[in-house]
Design a protein around this motif. Sequence first.
Motif, PDB file in Angstrom:
ATOM      1  N   GLU A  24      -2.103  -1.048  13.420  1.00 46.13           N
ATOM      2  CA  GLU A  24      -1.782  -1.686  12.139  1.00 46.13           C
ATOM      3  C   GLU A  24      -2.763  -2.791  11.775  1.00 46.13           C
ATOM      4  O   GLU A  24      -2.852  -3.190  10.611  1.00 46.13           O
ATOM      5  CB  GLU A  24      -0.368  -2.286  12.191  1.00 46.13           C
ATOM      6  N   GLU A  76       5.584  -2.814   9.078  1.00 50.80           N
ATOM      7  CA  GLU A  76       6.852  -2.099   9.019  1.00 50.80           C
ATOM      8  C   GLU A  76       7.945  -2.869   9.761  1.00 50.80           C
ATOM      9  O   GLU A  76       9.097  -2.914   9.327  1.00 50.80           O
ATOM     10  CB  GLU A  76       6.684  -0.696   9.616  1.00 50.80           C
ATOM     11  N   THR A 109       2.083   0.058   2.791  1.00 50.48           N
ATOM     12  CA  THR A 109       3.474  -0.377   2.700  1.00 50.48           C
ATOM     13  C   THR A 109       3.753  -1.096   1.379  1.00 50.48           C
ATOM     14  O   THR A 109       4.700  -1.881   1.281  1.00 50.48           O
ATOM     15  CB  THR A 109       3.838  -1.308   3.878  1.00 50.48           C
ATOM     16  N   ARG A 112       7.383  -0.763   0.190  1.00 48.72           N
ATOM     17  CA  ARG A 112       8.475  -1.036   1.122  1.00 48.72           C
ATOM     18  C   ARG A 112       9.435  -2.119   0.635  1.00 48.72           C
ATOM     19  O   ARG A 112      10.608  -2.130   0.991  1.00 48.72           O
ATOM     20  CB  ARG A 112       7.913  -1.405   2.496  1.00 48.72           C
TER      21      ARG A 112
END
Length: 295
Positions: A24, A76, A109, A112
Amino acid sequence: MAAFKLAHLSDPHLPPLPKARLAELVGKRALGYLNWTRNRRKYYRREVLDALVSDMQSQAPDHVAVTGDLVNLALESEFAPALQWLGSVGTPGAVTAIPGNHDAYVRATRHRFVQAFGDYLAGDQASGDGAFPFLRRRGPLALIGLSSAVPTAPFMATGTLGGAQLDALDRMLMSLAAEQAFRVLLVHHPLHSDSRPKRLTDSARLLALLKKHGVELILHGHDHIHSTTWFEGPDRRIPSIGVPAASALARGRHPAAAYNLYAIERDGNAWRCEQIVRGIDGDLRMREINRTRLI
């Protein structure tokens, strides 16, 4: 009738940062992670955030607005703890949240925030797709939520609303003109910035809409400072108010964590709005910093 109390906090940058997977930490996230471990983790503290929220809840606000940057790198693993924290602030009916640039830190993301916190930004006529702007009526308030959160290149923290969102806002403000509502616009980025890497790129068009239609109050975050700026409306100036980061210790030009409380009520044929600023001191005690009548 008692005044409606609206609390506003922003930029909690929920600490601590969860452990990241090596995969990540590429591109902008790698730089952000380095900044967090070397610098930001010293100043964004959970005990500060908890003290602020506890004091805010003791004031018994009727509603709470959170104007973005709940997370840091949009990992995440950050979203579940952030949702749990937001739940401790209040239920989706009692809290409205919008995203900031850190909530859409990278493209992977960027959606999200809407997925994780959708109940906190569901409009009264929710379409289910997390569309912006959204409208929530709470007491005498018409809360209008915008999203300026877009992924940006390293060292950039700009925001953009986009033509579709601005067109929808134009229609929404036009429809609200016939109502006797106290209109509160929620946006993460300030409408004016001297910093090119941190500005709202299409603020000129937003300001033109506000000059045409007006709102009573604009609430934002992003700069992590106390700020009040006045913009032209159709018949009077509009206050635009920012707050420090909700989890921050004081450092440099950035003050310690604070939140604003607004007491809003009808006064004859006009509105009355008083702003109360409460902030944290070096001993993690909350105190009133200022009290001002805005309208």
